[in-house]
Each structure stands twice: as C-alpha cells, then as structure tokens.
Design a protein around this motif. Structure first.
Motif, short mmCIF file in Angstrom:
data_model
loop_
_atom_site.label_atom_id
_atom_site.label_comp_id
_atom_site.label_asym_id
_atom_site.label_seq_id
_atom_site.Cartn_x
_atom_site.Cartn_y
_atom_site.Cartn_z
N ASP A 1 -9.02 -1.15 -3.61
CA ASP A 1 -8.19 -0.35 -3.16
C ASP A 1 -8.95 0.90 -3.90
N GLU A 2 -9.82 1.70 -3.63
CA GLU A 2 -10.37 2.62 -4.70
C GLU A 2 -10.39 4.07 -4.26
N GLN A 3 -10.23 5.31 -5.05
CA GLN A 3 -10.53 6.63 -4.57
C GLN A 3 -12.17 6.77 -4.47
N ARG A 4 -12.45 7.46 -3.37
CA ARG A 4 -13.82 7.69 -3.45
C ARG A 4 -14.65 6.46 -3.65
N GLY A 5 -14.29 5.46 -2.74
CA GLY A 5 -14.81 4.10 -2.70
C GLY A 5 -16.30 4.11 -1.87
N GLU A 6 -16.67 2.86 -2.05
CA GLU A 6 -17.99 2.67 -1.21
C GLU A 6 -17.61 1.65 -0.16
N TYR A 7 -18.65 1.49 0.91
CA TYR A 7 -18.09 0.69 1.99
C TYR A 7 -18.02 -0.86 1.31
N GLY A 8 -19.30 -1.30 0.59
CA GLY A 8 -19.30 -2.66 -0.09
C GLY A 8 -19.45 -3.73 0.65
N VAL B 1 0.89 -1.13 -0.15
CA VAL B 1 -0.25 0.08 -0.02
C VAL B 1 0.84 1.25 -0.01
N ASP B 2 0.48 2.25 -0.62
CA ASP B 2 0.94 3.56 -0.65
C ASP B 2 0.11 4.65 -0.29
N ILE B 3 0.28 5.43 0.91
CA ILE B 3 -0.62 6.37 1.05
C ILE B 3 0.17 7.96 0.94
N GLU B 4 -0.41 8.57 0.16
CA GLU B 4 0.23 10.10 0.19
C GLU B 4 -0.11 10.94 1.18
N GLN B 5 0.93 12.08 1.62
CA GLN B 5 0.52 12.93 2.58
C GLN B 5 -0.67 13.61 2.21
N GLY B 6 -1.47 14.01 3.29
CA GLY B 6 -2.74 14.59 3.03
C GLY B 6 -4.01 13.76 2.87
N GLU B 7 -3.64 12.54 2.46
CA GLU B 7 -4.81 11.78 2.00
C GLU B 7 -5.79 11.25 3.33
N PHE B 8 -6.95 10.91 3.21
CA PHE B 8 -8.11 10.54 4.02
C PHE B 8 -8.32 9.19 3.55
N ASN C 1 -19.87 5.87 2.97
CA ASN C 1 -20.73 6.07 1.69
C ASN C 1 -21.23 7.43 1.35
N THR C 2 -21.22 8.23 2.57
CA THR C 2 -21.60 9.73 2.50
C THR C 2 -20.44 10.53 2.07
N ILE C 3 -19.39 10.58 3.26
CA ILE C 3 -18.25 11.32 3.16
C ILE C 3 -17.03 10.40 2.39
N LYS C 4 -17.11 10.64 0.87
CA LYS C 4 -16.38 9.84 0.10
C LYS C 4 -15.10 10.01 0.09
N LYS C 5 -14.32 8.91 0.37
CA LYS C 5 -12.67 9.19 0.37
C LYS C 5 -12.26 7.82 -0.30
N ARG C 6 -10.77 7.63 -0.10
CA ARG C 6 -10.21 6.50 -0.54
C ARG C 6 -10.64 5.31 0.55
N VAL C 7 -10.72 4.31 -0.06
CA VAL C 7 -11.44 2.94 0.64
C VAL C 7 -10.55 2.05 0.44
#
Lengths: 299, 228
Positions: free
Chosen positions: B218-225, B23-30, B201-207
C-alpha cells in the motif's frame, strides 16, 4: 411514504408496457384468470341464489295441523284457540277439507281432474295453517301442537328446507375446492408471466439497484402489471355474468318460480357480482405479482 | 472516508476472497487496486458498494457502518457511490440521455432538475452532442463515458471503477483516465481496480496491491509492480 404523482404515473406506464412486451404470456395469464373467474361467477350466482331460496322457503315454513276427523265444530274452535295461545305463534288460519281438496286438485293440474270424484265424499282433514313469528320456533311449536287433543297429524316443510340446505352445502364445498384450485393456477400463471418480465429486465433492475433505487420503486411496475392482468382477465367473466344472468332472469324466472322461490333480481345482484369478480381478479393479479417479485428482489 | 477493519469474506461455495483486510481511504483520494486475477479485487470493490457483505470485520463509509445498516437503507448508501464497470452496463434501448437520466429518475428527482444535471454531466464527459444517440451508435470509449456520466450525475462522494479501461484501446483509455482525474480534482474519491501497468505507472496515485485476499502493498504514488 407518499409517492409523488409523477413517479406513480411512471410505474403505471411501465406496467402497461410490460403487458404488451410479454405478448403470449400475457394472453395465457389473462386466459387463466378469465376461465377461473367465469367459474367463480357461475358458482357464486348459483350458491347465492340457492341461499336466498333456502332462506325464503325457511321464512315461509307453515305448520299444517290436520284436525282429527271425529272432532266436532266446537272442539275445532277450541283447538284453534289453544294453538293461538302457544308462545311464538304468529297467525292461525282455518282451511276446511273442501278448501284443501281444491288446493290439491289445482296443484296437480290435469291429473287432478280425477280427484273431483272425491268432492262428494271428501277424505281429507280440516286443517289449521299455523305460522311462527320466527322460523326457528317452527319445530317447537309443531311438537306442542302435536300434543293437543283432536290433532291427527302435524306437517311442516322442514324436510324440504333441510334438503335444500344440505344440497347447498355440497355445492358450496365442491365449488369452493374447484375455485381454490383454479385461483392458484391463475396466480401461478401470473407469477410466471411476471417472472419472465423480471428476467427480461434483470440488467435494468440490477442497474436500478446500483444507482440506489429502493425495492419499492422497482416493485411497483410489476405490481401494476399483475393488477392489470387480473383486471383484464375479469372483463369477459363480467360480460358473461351480465349477459347470462340477464338472459336467465328475463326468460326463466317466470317459469321456475313457485310462489316462494325466485331468482335474485338482475339489478343490483348482477352488478354486485360483477364488482366482486373484478375484485377477485385484481387480488389474484396482485398476489401473483407480489409472489414472483418477492423472490427476485431479495438483496 | 472508507475504513475497513479486519475484513474477511468467504463465499457460500467456500472460496475465501478476502483474508483480513485493513485499509483507510481518505475523502478525495485516488486509489488503484491492483493484483492478479482472483486476488480479491472485485470482492474488495463489491464490499464498498454493499453488493456483498463481509463475513467478518467492519466497513465504515463516511459515518455509516455497513455492518449495522438495514437492508432497506442500502439503496440510500448507493446514492453516494457511483459505480463504473468494464462492460459499461448501459441499457441498449435507451438513448445516452435516458441512460444517464435513469439514475436520477429512480431517486425521484424532478424532471427539470434531471434535465439540467444530465446536460451538465454530459458536458463534463464530452458527450453533449451525442445525447440522443443509442449506445450501439457509440464507440467503446464513448459508451464508457456514458456510464461514467451515469455514475457521477448525482454527485456521489465516491466513484468505484472495476477495470473501466479493460475493454478499451490505449488511446481511448487515456481519455477515460483524464475524465477520472477531472472528477477526482473536484473532490470525489476514486477507487479503481485495474490491470493496466501503463496507466498505474504513468498517472501516479496510491496503489493498493491485493494478493491471496490480503493487502501485500500500500504505497502513495506507487508502481504497478507486476509483469504481465
């Protein structure tokens, strides 16, 4: 790394708080340290005094050279000169058989009265009292003297000294074993007390670690707590030393004093001993705390 | 910022929690970490703040390789990472102020700077007027705000949250999420393990979805699923 004074004060404050927080465990560990230190103190006072006595007796060793009853006055003088020439001899003094009898009568107190009968017909020898420059030479000098003519017998206090040293050795071994056992008991109790503090504060410690406290920072209050337990435990023993030794010294020193044996003087001995007890208490406390904290802080 | 390469974690009792994670998480990501219970979310999070060490593989945070780091350096790594838990982990005998100040005391900040920073952060989480209260006098949401304040008071680059809304009712949860968004808006990386479908699902972020110790999605603006 230098610690800020503010941080140091915080650790001291925390350490004090723990002492009160732990109630009975604090009392138990202080009690254990107290018991240990009282025994250590009595033992040390005894051994150090015995050592000193043995040393002063050893220093005081004199060789009594009994002169042959048949020796003439000239022969006695000649013998005296020969003895003086032995290497390592410090002083040679002559004591006539009359002097010796008086010494004997005096040393026996009331029973000695009977010995006055012998004043008419003295059975004792004339004696040369010889002292060595260094006590270690006594043995050699005595055997050299024994080889001279007109020497009936050579006596010196070697047996007494050896017995005293022997006794001292036993007292020391037994006392030491006892003390080591007690010291470990005290350390064990202190480390248990601190373990309880640590467990009671495990949440606090885990949060401290979480927010980036170093192990040193977490360890310090416990270190202070252990030190305090040890120092608190040394208060009563020090009072016992100072009071007890003062009492013994003022009341008994005169009675137990033979010409050459006396107790170490109250000052500075009792003070030095107190300081030693305080130091031992502190070491026990710190050791106990370091032992328990080390196990708990393994990351 | 956070880089995991082929990370495996097997506990001493033989349980394998992570099974080759990259996994690679950038600075400032949620980032949300989702997945069923026991999937390895908590282990994933613990590896980041070095509560656990990987059995295999490397974890790099910023410029630091957590595999190379000496034990005594770990506390300094933690100072750059704030952690928030489901059960808040506040000290019950300390006031709100003291609970937050605590995080600065252990890193030996000066009293003056502590006071300033604590009051600032209490303002951020909206608890300035509760500074003297004890945790027991606060609601669950307020307690969680205190723990968030403690996590961010020394301006860490990363905030990790392990089910921060797990013990809170929905209304309170939205408030807490708003606070996290604000913190994220200031450039702080946020990694949050959660079971809340509504939030994800409401506050869309990387999941990032973890199952059986592996990243399955691993998706940007993903769903809970997942269906709960």
């Amino acid at each position: 790394m230098a610690m800020r004074f503010r941080t140091f004060m915080r650790h001291v404050r925390e350490g004090f708080k723990n002492i009160f927080r732990n109630g009975w465990m604090t009392i138990a560990s202080v009690g254990a340290v107290t018991t240990t230190l009282i025994l250590v103190a009595v033992f040390l006072a005894l051994v150090l005094n015995l050592n000193e006595m043995a040393k002063s007796i050893e220093d005081d060793v004199q060789i009594n050279t009994m002169i042959d009853l048949t020796a003439t006055e000239d022969e006695i003088i000649e013998l005296g000169e020969e003895i003086e020439q032995i290497e390592g001899v410090d002083t040679v003094s002559f004591s006539s058989n009359d002097d010796e009898l008086q010494k004997l009568i005096q040393s026996m107190g009331e029973e000695g009265e009977a010995w006055h009968l012998f004043e008419q017909d003295n059975p004792l020898n004339h004696v040369y009292i010889v002292r060595a420059l260094v006590p270690e030479d006594t043995d050699r000098i005595a055997s050299e003297i024994a080889s001279f003519n007109y020497v009936d017998q050579v006596n010196y206090g070697r047996d007494v000294v050896e017995q005293l040293f022997e006794f001292n050795k036993y007292a020391r071994t037994i006392g030491l074993a006892l003390i080591i056992a007690l010291v470990f008991t005290a350390i064990f109790l202190i480390s248990n007390t601190i373990k309880i503090t640590i467990m009671a504060r495990s949440t606090e410690i885990s949060i401290q670690k979480l927010v980036g406290a170093t192990n040193g920072f977490i360890r310090w209050p416990f270190f202070v707590e252990g030190l305090l337990l040890g120092v608190l435990g040394s208060i009563v023993p020090i009072a016992v030393i100072l009071g007890g030794y003062y009492y013994l010294y003022t009341n008994f020193n005169d009675q137990i004093t033979f010409s050459f044996v006396e107790m170490l003087p109250f000052s500075p001995f009792a003070w030095q001993l107190s300081l030693m007890i305080l130091a031992i208490g502190a070491i026990i406390g710190v050791w106990g705390s370091v032992m328990s904290v080390r196990k708990f802080l393994k990351v | 910022m956070i880089l995991m390469k082929d990370v495996y974690k097997t506990y001493d009792n033989g349980v394998t929690a992570l099974n080759g994670v990259n996994v690679d998480i950038e600075q400032g990501e949620f980032v949300y970490i989702v997945g069923p219970s026991g999937a390895g979310k908590s282990t994933f999070i613990k590896l980041i703040y070095r509560e656990e060490k990987p059995t295999k593989g490397s974890i790099i945070i910023g410029d630091t390789d957590l595999g190379d780091i000496k034990e005594r350096k770990v506390p300094y790594i933690r100072r750059d990472i704030g952690v928030v838990f489901q059960d808040f982990k506040l000290l019950p005998k300390m006031s709100v102020y003291e609970n937050v100040a605590f995080a600065l005391e252990v890193i030996e900040e000066s009293p003056k700077s502590i006071r300033k920073q604590v009051m600032e952060v209490l303002e951020v989480v909206g608890l300035k007027n509760k500074a003297r209260s004890l945790p027991s006098e606060l609601s669950g949401g307020e307690q969680q705000r205190v723990s968030i304040a403690r996590a961010i008071v020394n301006h860490p680059k990363i905030v990790i949250a392990d089910e921060p809304t797990g013990n809170l009712d929905p209304d309170t949860s939205w408030g807490i999420m708003k606070t996290f968004e604000e913190i994220n808006a200031r450039g702080t990386t946020i990694i949050m393990a959660t079971h809340s479908k509504e939030i994800v699902n409401t506050i869309k972020k990387r999941v990032i979805a973890i199952e059986g110790g592996m990243i399955v999605r691993d998706e940007q603006r993903g769903e809970y699923g997942y269906e709960i």
